[in-house]
Design an enzyme around this catalytic site. Structure first.
Site, mmCIF file in Angstrom:
data_model
loop_
_atom_site.group_PDB
_atom_site.id
_atom_site.type_symbol
_atom_site.label_atom_id
_atom_site.label_comp_id
_atom_site.label_asym_id
_atom_site.label_seq_id
_atom_site.Cartn_x
_atom_site.Cartn_y
_atom_site.Cartn_z
ATOM 1 C CE LYS A 79 -3.935 1.905 2.642
ATOM 2 N NZ LYS A 79 -4.789 1.704 3.841
ATOM 3 C CB SER A 154 -8.180 3.509 2.772
ATOM 4 O OG SER A 154 -7.275 2.966 3.716
ATOM 5 C CB SER A 178 -8.172 0.729 5.705
ATOM 6 O OG SER A 178 -8.898 1.917 5.570
#
Ligand code: GLN
Length: 486
Positions: A79, A154, A178
């Site tokens: 990420k 997210s 997330s």
């Protein structure tokens, strides 16, 4: 079967037997990535050259008979709010669009030491603020199961990349759901570790008392392998816990006989999708059939979780994001004086959702409102922790839905931030209490959208999560289903 379809543990066995090379595997994953990426948009940066170098190094190690870890030679995605030395780390924000960190996050350092291959940095909601990955300043990631829908957020880029086989496994971060939410919405496994289990050093801070890094993988075994590689105390993160790391793969074959499963009644609410509720209830019945005892439990403060979280997370965000001032790093928009420079830089660098959070966070911390909001929310946090402590006196693990709804359509919730925040209703309490939780596939809607089951354990109970999840996975077919991407 194409190499990119396999799991970490399957590939590790084949690499060790010399059936395949890390170089061939990396080529296969990169070509898969390029074949699907224009439809999915999972990546912000693809590090093909670095991946090839690391794959060659892994092959050289295998040739010397050196096997440092089950991740050696395995192509992974990270990420883009986790710092990678020499590789752009944007947080999906204009503010950090050109930021190249001079250091690795501890988790990245550990993956490199394990011999893993980095294929790229994945998309997210700007600074991890969101539940759909639509808040990225650069591009909206699409759900591989339905390209008109969001992948959740997210960590939507990491989840979509795993679901579309555009990497073998990935890391995400979870502040209020997330990792688990996008895992559920894309049909992969996502594990949010206990607060303190994994070092946050080098994770760009959103809400420091809630943030944790964790794996997104194709199955439960892989989640155990990735957690193993990243867990453990780190002197560079004062909140990382000096708690020994067990051998997580040991938990996988234990079954659920003798375990008690609590089903919190507050997690089945009016307005939730009936197909989600049915799938989660069926998963509980399945676990009961496998030998677990099931129990109705109560977490009475659940209805206050979303409000509490959005006070605390925003308060911490407003403080953490003060560092983007155009002076030390990131975007700088010049102006005649320094205050105007700050103003222009922050106006241009942050997107609408990030600005909303900074304003709300500053408000709840300001003199006159602090007592009513921030302090009250901190008190509630204690009550959430107690709710869980009470429940865990009667059961070993809790089983709940991950999200009240399956993946929604792109744009559908953008106009109403509150609708977006409500997607986190079942994941947020876990962060407020600092607990570990896992999301794993437990069915599909009639339209073919994945549904997730959440398991929650007491602090440092990751082994119990993996134990129950592995037993459930072994008895069900859902993790094997693939999205119909040509
Ligand atoms: N959706 C939540 C938020 O927007 C959680 C995000 C996260 O876990 N990083 O704050």
């Amino acid at each position: 079967m194409e190499l990119w379809r396999y799991t970490v543990h399957e590939l590790h066995a084949r690499l060790c037997r010399g059936e395949i090379t890390a170089t061939a595997l990396t080529e296969a994953v990169l070509s898969r990535l390029h074949a699907v990426e224009d439809r999915i948009h999972a990546y912000l940066t693809v590090t093909a050259e670095l991946a090839q170098e690391q794959a060659a190094a892994a092959d050289a190690a295998f040739a010397r008979g050196e096997v440092r870890s089950p991740l050696q030679g395995i192509p992974l995605a990270i990420k883009d709010n986790i710092c990678t030395r020499g590789v752009r780390t944007t947080c999906a924000s204009r503010m950090l669009e050109h930021f190249v960190p001079p250091y690795d996050a501890t988790v990245v350092e550990r993956l490199r030491a394990a011999g893993a291959v980095l294929v790229g940095k994945t998309n997210l909601d700007e600074f991890a603020m969101g539940s759909s990955t639509e808040n990225s300043a650069f591009v909206a990631t699409r759900n591989p199961w339905d390209l008109e829908r969001v992948p959740g957020g997210s960590s939507g880029g990491s989840a979509a990349a795993v679901a579309a086989d555009a990497c073998i496994a990935a890391l995400g971060s979870d502040t209020g759901g997330s990792i688990r939410l996008p895992a559920a919405m894309t049909g992969v496994v996502g594990l949010k570790p206990t607060y303190g289990r994994v070092s946050r050093y080098g994770l760009v801070a959103f809400a420091s008392s809630l943030d944790q890094i964790g794996p997104l993988t194709k199955d439960v075994h892989d989640a155990a392998l990735l957690l193993q590689a990243i867990a453990g105390h780190d002197p560079r993160d004062a909140t990382s816990a000096p708690v020994p790391v067990p051998d997580y793969t040991q938990a996988l074959g234990r079954g659920v006989q003798g375990l008690t499963l609590g089903v919190p009644r507050e997690y089945f609410v009016a307005g939730m999708d009936p197909e989600v509720e049915a799938a989660v209830r069926a998963a509980v019945a399945q676990l009961e059939q496998l030998g677990a005892k099931c129990l109705d439990v109560s977490l009475p403060h659940t209805p206050y979780a979303v409000a509490t979280y959005y006070i605390l997370a925003n308060a911490e965000a407003s403080s953490n994001l003060a560092r983007y001032d155009g002076v030390r790093y990131g975007l700088r928009v010049e102006a005649p004086d320094v205050v105007e420079m700050y103003r222009r830089t922050r106006a241009a660098g942050f997107g609408a959702e990030v600005k909303r959070r900074i304003m709300l966070g500053t408000y709840v911390l300001s003199a006159g409102y602090y007592e009513a909001y921030y302090r009250k929310a901190q008190q509630l946090r204690t009550l959430f922790r107690r709710d869980f402590q009470e429940a865990f006196r009667r059961c070993d693990v809790l089983a709940t839905p991950v999200s009240p709804v399956p993946a929604f359509r792109l744009g559908e919730r953008l106009a109403d931030p509150l609708q977006m925040y409500l997607a986190d209703i079942f994941t947020i309490p876990v962060n407020l209490a600092g607990l570990p939780a896992i999301s794993l596939p437990c069915g599909f809607t009639a339209q073919g959208l994945p549904i997730g089951l959440q398991l929650i354990a007491p602090p440092f109970g990751e082994e119990t999560l993996l134990q129950v999840a592995a037993a459930y996975e072994a008895a069900t077919p859902f993790h094997r289903r693939q999205p119909a991407l040509a």
